[in-house]
Design a protein around this motif. Structure first.
Motif, PDB file in Angstrom:
ATOM      1  N   VAL A  99      17.180 -15.421  11.001  1.00 41.24           N
ATOM      2  CA  VAL A  99      17.521 -14.608  12.165  1.00 41.24           C
ATOM      3  C   VAL A  99      16.255 -13.948  12.709  1.00 41.24           C
ATOM      4  O   VAL A  99      15.257 -13.818  12.000  1.00 41.24           O
ATOM      5  N   GLY A 100      16.317 -13.540  13.965  1.00 40.34           N
ATOM      6  CA  GLY A 100      15.157 -12.909  14.576  1.00 40.34           C
ATOM      7  C   GLY A 100      14.943 -11.476  14.139  1.00 40.34           C
ATOM      8  O   GLY A 100      13.823 -10.985  14.093  1.00 40.34           O
ATOM      9  N   ASP A 101      16.034 -10.794  13.802  1.00 36.25           N
ATOM     10  CA  ASP A 101      15.968  -9.390  13.402  1.00 36.25           C
ATOM     11  C   ASP A 101      16.904  -9.180  12.217  1.00 36.25           C
ATOM     12  O   ASP A 101      18.051  -9.641  12.222  1.00 36.25           O
ATOM     13  N   TRP A 102      16.446  -8.473  11.204  1.00 38.68           N
ATOM     14  CA  TRP A 102      17.236  -8.266   9.990  1.00 38.68           C
ATOM     15  C   TRP A 102      18.547  -7.551  10.266  1.00 38.68           C
ATOM     16  O   TRP A 102      19.511  -7.695   9.520  1.00 38.68           O
ATOM     17  N   ARG A 103      18.630  -6.795  11.364  1.00 38.04           N
ATOM     18  CA  ARG A 103      19.841  -6.040  11.687  1.00 38.04           C
ATOM     19  C   ARG A 103      21.017  -6.938  12.071  1.00 38.04           C
ATOM     20  O   ARG A 103      22.139  -6.474  12.165  1.00 38.04           O
ATOM     21  N   GLU A 104      20.749  -8.227  12.284  1.00 38.60           N
ATOM     22  CA  GLU A 104      21.826  -9.166  12.567  1.00 38.60           C
ATOM     23  C   GLU A 104      22.664  -9.439  11.316  1.00 38.60           C
ATOM     24  O   GLU A 104      23.813  -9.852  11.418  1.00 38.60           O
TER      25      GLU A 104
ATOM     26  N   ARG B 103       0.813  -1.219   0.000  1.00 34.97           N
ATOM     27  CA  ARG B 103       0.000   0.000   0.000  1.00 34.97           C
ATOM     28  C   ARG B 103       0.840   1.260   0.000  1.00 34.97           C
ATOM     29  O   ARG B 103       0.378   2.321  -0.386  1.00 34.97           O
ATOM     30  N   GLY B 104       2.062   1.166   0.468  1.00 34.34           N
ATOM     31  CA  GLY B 104       2.935   2.324   0.501  1.00 34.34           C
ATOM     32  C   GLY B 104       4.361   1.906   0.810  1.00 34.34           C
ATOM     33  O   GLY B 104       4.625   0.750   1.154  1.00 34.34           O
ATOM     34  N   PRO B 105       5.292   2.839   0.690  1.00 29.89           N
ATOM     35  CA  PRO B 105       6.699   2.502   0.908  1.00 29.89           C
ATOM     36  C   PRO B 105       7.002   2.052   2.334  1.00 29.89           C
ATOM     37  O   PRO B 105       7.842   1.176   2.537  1.00 29.89           O
ATOM     38  N   ASP B 106       6.311   2.603   3.323  1.00 26.99           N
ATOM     39  CA  ASP B 106       6.553   2.196   4.710  1.00 26.99           C
ATOM     40  C   ASP B 106       6.146   0.746   4.947  1.00 26.99           C
ATOM     41  O   ASP B 106       6.864  -0.008   5.606  1.00 26.99           O
ATOM     42  N   ARG B 107       5.016   0.368   4.402  1.00 24.13           N
ATOM     43  CA  ARG B 107       4.561  -1.015   4.548  1.00 24.13           C
ATOM     44  C   ARG B 107       5.455  -1.969   3.764  1.00 24.13           C
ATOM     45  O   ARG B 107       5.719  -3.087   4.213  1.00 24.13           O
ATOM     46  N   ALA B 108       5.903  -1.553   2.611  1.00 28.17           N
ATOM     47  CA  ALA B 108       6.802  -2.388   1.814  1.00 28.17           C
ATOM     48  C   ALA B 108       8.116  -2.603   2.551  1.00 28.17           C
ATOM     49  O   ALA B 108       8.648  -3.719   2.573  1.00 28.17           O
ATOM     50  N   LEU B 109       8.632  -1.565   3.156  1.00 31.62           N
ATOM     51  CA  LEU B 109       9.883  -1.670   3.899  1.00 31.62           C
ATOM     52  C   LEU B 109       9.737  -2.631   5.072  1.00 31.62           C
ATOM     53  O   LEU B 109      10.585  -3.498   5.292  1.00 31.62           O
ATOM     54  N   ARG B 110       8.661  -2.514   5.817  1.00 35.51           N
ATOM     55  CA  ARG B 110       8.434  -3.402   6.969  1.00 35.51           C
ATOM     56  C   ARG B 110       8.294  -4.857   6.519  1.00 35.51           C
ATOM     57  O   ARG B 110       8.847  -5.769   7.124  1.00 35.51           O
ATOM     58  N   ALA B 111       7.544  -5.080   5.445  1.00 36.56           N
ATOM     59  CA  ALA B 111       7.369  -6.443   4.928  1.00 36.56           C
ATOM     60  C   ALA B 111       8.705  -7.018   4.461  1.00 36.56           C
ATOM     61  O   ALA B 111       9.003  -8.193   4.696  1.00 36.56           O
ATOM     62  N   ALA B 112       9.534  -6.199   3.822  1.00 36.17           N
ATOM     63  CA  ALA B 112      10.843  -6.650   3.348  1.00 36.17           C
ATOM     64  C   ALA B 112      11.756  -6.990   4.518  1.00 36.17           C
ATOM     65  O   ALA B 112      12.512  -7.967   4.465  1.00 36.17           O
ATOM     66  N   GLU B 113      11.713  -6.194   5.575  1.00 30.71           N
ATOM     67  CA  GLU B 113      12.534  -6.477   6.760  1.00 30.71           C
ATOM     68  C   GLU B 113      12.166  -7.832   7.353  1.00 30.71           C
ATOM     69  O   GLU B 113      13.046  -8.625   7.698  1.00 30.71           O
ATOM     70  N   LEU B 114      10.886  -8.115   7.459  1.00 30.50           N
ATOM     71  CA  LEU B 114      10.434  -9.398   7.994  1.00 30.50           C
ATOM     72  C   LEU B 114      10.844 -10.552   7.080  1.00 30.50           C
ATOM     73  O   LEU B 114      11.316 -11.593   7.548  1.00 30.50           O
ATOM     74  N   ARG B 115      10.669 -10.384   5.791  1.00 32.46           N
ATOM     75  CA  ARG B 115      11.023 -11.440   4.836  1.00 32.46           C
ATOM     76  C   ARG B 115      12.528 -11.697   4.823  1.00 32.46           C
ATOM     77  O   ARG B 115      12.969 -12.844   4.794  1.00 32.46           O
ATOM     78  N   PHE B 116      13.324 -10.633   4.858  1.00 35.89           N
ATOM     79  CA  PHE B 116      14.784 -10.769   4.865  1.00 35.89           C
ATOM     80  C   PHE B 116      15.236 -11.558   6.099  1.00 35.89           C
ATOM     81  O   PHE B 116      16.053 -12.469   6.002  1.00 35.89           O
ATOM     82  N   ALA B 117      14.692 -11.227   7.264  1.00 33.98           N
ATOM     83  CA  ALA B 117      15.045 -11.931   8.499  1.00 33.98           C
ATOM     84  C   ALA B 117      14.659 -13.404   8.408  1.00 33.98           C
ATOM     85  O   ALA B 117      15.439 -14.289   8.783  1.00 33.98           O
ATOM     86  N   ARG B 118      13.480 -13.678   7.894  1.00 37.38           N
ATOM     87  CA  ARG B 118      13.010 -15.055   7.757  1.00 37.38           C
ATOM     88  C   ARG B 118      13.888 -15.843   6.783  1.00 37.38           C
ATOM     89  O   ARG B 118      14.251 -16.988   7.047  1.00 37.38           O
ATOM     90  N   GLN B 119      14.274 -15.223   5.664  1.00 38.66           N
ATOM     91  CA  GLN B 119      15.115 -15.894   4.672  1.00 38.66           C
ATOM     92  C   GLN B 119      16.493 -16.250   5.229  1.00 38.66           C
ATOM     93  O   GLN B 119      17.078 -17.256   4.852  1.00 38.66           O
ATOM     94  N   HIS B 120      17.005 -15.417   6.119  1.00 34.72           N
ATOM     95  CA  HIS B 120      18.337 -15.628   6.666  1.00 34.72           C
ATOM     96  C   HIS B 120      18.322 -16.347   8.015  1.00 34.72           C
ATOM     97  O   HIS B 120      19.371 -16.540   8.628  1.00 34.72           O
TER      98      HIS B 120
END
Length: 67
Positions: free
Chosen positions: A47-52, A28-45
């Motif tokens: 880890v609990g948090d993408w910042r790891e 729906r917007g860039p903020d939601r896309a960013l949040r969804a990407a952060e969750l997906r990136f963490a799940r793919q790798h």
């Protein structure tokens, strides 16, 4: 709704190196896309948090993916 590409990078000696990219379809917007990407990136790798694995998550230069 738009499509977005989010780049994840790790900074080494002040230079960003891309460690992954996530494409988000129909956000729906860039903020939601960013949040969804952060969750997906963490799940793919596995880890609990993408910042790891990355220091920065930014929407790609043009912001949207064109088919």
């Amino acid at each position: 709704m738009a499509n977005y590409r989010i780049d994840f990078s790790k900074e080494i000696l002040g230079v960003p190196f891309t460690v992954g990219t996530v494409d988000i379809q129909r956000a729906r917007g860039p903020d939601r896309a960013l949040r969804a990407a952060e969750l997906r990136f963490a799940r793919q790798h596995g880890v609990g948090d993408w910042r790891e694995r990355a220091d920065r998550a930014v929407i790609a230069d043009d912001g949207a993916i064109r088919p």
